[in-house]
Design an enzyme around this catalytic site. Structure first.
Site, mmCIF file in Angstrom:
data_model
loop_
_atom_site.group_PDB
_atom_site.id
_atom_site.type_symbol
_atom_site.label_atom_id
_atom_site.label_comp_id
_atom_site.label_asym_id
_atom_site.label_seq_id
_atom_site.Cartn_x
_atom_site.Cartn_y
_atom_site.Cartn_z
ATOM 1 N N ASP A 12 -5.880 -3.271 11.393
ATOM 2 C CA ASP A 12 -5.099 -2.465 11.314
ATOM 3 C C ASP A 12 -4.606 -2.193 13.169
ATOM 4 O O ASP A 12 -5.453 -2.240 13.716
ATOM 5 C CB ASP A 12 -4.748 -1.219 10.511
ATOM 6 C CG ASP A 12 -3.818 -0.306 10.476
ATOM 7 O OD1 ASP A 12 -2.856 -0.763 10.927
ATOM 8 O OD2 ASP A 12 -3.864 0.684 9.967
ATOM 9 N N CYS A 20 0.721 -1.294 -0.057
ATOM 10 C CA CYS A 20 0.117 -0.215 -0.003
ATOM 11 C C CYS A 20 0.859 1.366 0.088
ATOM 12 O O CYS A 20 2.008 1.275 0.351
ATOM 13 C CB CYS A 20 -0.926 -0.054 1.322
ATOM 14 S SG CYS A 20 -2.358 0.933 0.996
HETATM 15 O O1 LIG Z 1 -0.642 4.795 4.567
HETATM 16 C C1 LIG Z 1 -1.251 5.690 4.957
HETATM 17 O O2 LIG Z 1 -0.714 6.957 5.117
HETATM 18 C C2 LIG Z 1 -2.690 5.679 5.345
HETATM 19 C C3 LIG Z 1 -3.359 6.802 5.471
HETATM 20 C C4 LIG Z 1 -4.592 6.786 5.852
HETATM 21 C C5 LIG Z 1 -5.103 5.563 6.130
HETATM 22 C C6 LIG Z 1 -4.347 4.399 5.824
HETATM 23 C C7 LIG Z 1 -3.308 4.359 5.469
HETATM 24 N N1 LIG Z 1 -2.783 3.398 5.239
HETATM 25 C C8 LIG Z 1 -3.078 2.038 5.726
HETATM 26 O O3 LIG Z 1 -2.358 1.554 6.927
HETATM 27 C C9 LIG Z 1 -2.099 0.273 7.070
HETATM 28 C C10 LIG Z 1 -1.095 -0.191 7.676
HETATM 29 O O4 LIG Z 1 0.204 0.303 7.259
HETATM 30 P P1 LIG Z 1 1.535 -0.002 7.964
HETATM 31 O O5 LIG Z 1 2.147 -1.104 7.088
HETATM 32 O O6 LIG Z 1 1.542 -0.054 9.360
HETATM 33 O O7 LIG Z 1 2.551 1.292 7.512
HETATM 34 C C11 LIG Z 1 -2.402 -0.407 5.751
HETATM 35 O O8 LIG Z 1 -3.609 -1.088 5.474
HETATM 36 C C12 LIG Z 1 -2.530 0.680 4.670
HETATM 37 O O9 LIG Z 1 -3.458 0.656 3.886
#
Ligand SMILES: O=C(O)c1ccccc1N[C@@H]1O[C@H](COP(=O)(O)O)[C@@H](O)[C@H]1O
Length: 235
Positions: free
Chosen positions: A131, A6
């Site tokens: 998450d 992502c």
């Molecule tokens: O990544 C972003 O900036 C974000 C912003 C707003 C909502 C979701 C976002 N990302 C999502 O966060 C999770 C986990 O991220 P990480 O691996 O802990 O960095 C993932 O599902 C992204 O889609």
């Protein structure tokens, strides 16, 4: 296993990550995020990647008409709802989205209550995503979940594990939990929105090593059963 990477912002990185083995790429459509990209940027990335790669737009508390507009213009295969969207909102969105567009509801797990809340969404979304909770930031935090609280989580729909996954900890997570897929963002980045292709390659090496081990275990189980069966029939 489904593997979503992502926060893609660059066409050349999207293509490289698809070639390394990602099944889905995610695009952040949340303006406050440092990984935010416009629909024009999504189109530029989507035009470079093979059609079979899933294309997921990530939204948070966005109105339905805007989600649908980006989904159609960006040729998205799915939308991920990362804000406070209710089950009713998800049901309404289902009516408005083009048929076949997947709805993924992300839940930020603060405590075991979030897992109870997950049940409310099962009939109105296709997939759940878990998450980590952060009081100020919606996602992409790099924070891991307390995996032990998820050991009893067996929803009747597919679910993705997210939150602070990295090439280093992914095996540990998958030894403890059996999600349908995983989702990574900051754990494979040099800086927000700038993916580290070496880390992405390491991730897929880890996953391939796990698969080889699982195949060896399953083959030796089959062989043991074969010889046991033969012994019974020969004696
Ligand atoms: O990544 C972003 O900036 C974000 C912003 C707003 C909502 C979701 C976002 N990302 C999502 O966060 C999770 C986990 O991220 P990480 O691996 O802990 O960095 C993932 O599902 C992204 O889609």
């Amino acid at each position: 296993m489904r593997v979503k990477i992502c926060g893609i912002t660059k066409p050349e990185q999207g293509l490289a990550i698809a070639q390394l083995g990602a099944t889905a790429l995610g695009f952040i459509c949340v303006p406050a995020s440092p990984r935010y990209i416009s629909v024009t940027q999504i189109q530029a990335i989507v035009s470079q990647i093979p059609q079979h790669i899933e294309r997921i737009g990530v939204f948070a508390n966005t109105i339905i008409v805007d989600i649908c507009q980006v989904a159609i213009a960006g040729d998205l295969t799915g939308v991920q709802l990362h804000g406070n969207e209710s089950p009713e909102f998800c049901m309404q969105l289902r009516q408005e989205l083009p048929p076949g567009v997947e709805i993924i509801k992300a839940l930020r797990v603060r405590d075991s209550q979030a897992l109870v809340q997950a049940n409310l969404y099962i009939d109105c979304v296709d997939t759940l995503l878990l998450d980590a909770y952060h009081p100020q930031i919606l996602g992409g935090t790099g924070k891991t979940l307390d995996w032990t609280t998820l050991r009893q989580f067996y929803p009747s729909c597919p679910w993705l594990l997210a939150g602070g996954l990295t090439p280093e900890n992914v095996s540990d997570a998958l030894n403890q939990l059996k999600p349908y897929g995983i989702d990574l963002s900051s754990g494979v980045e040099r800086a927000p929105g700038d993916k580290d292709l070496k880390k992405v390659a390491q991730l897929f090496q880890q996953l391939a090593a796990r698969k080889t081990l699982a195949d060896v275990e399953s083959n030796s189980k089959t062989l043991r059963a074969f010889f046991a069966h033969r012994e019974i029939h020969q004696s």
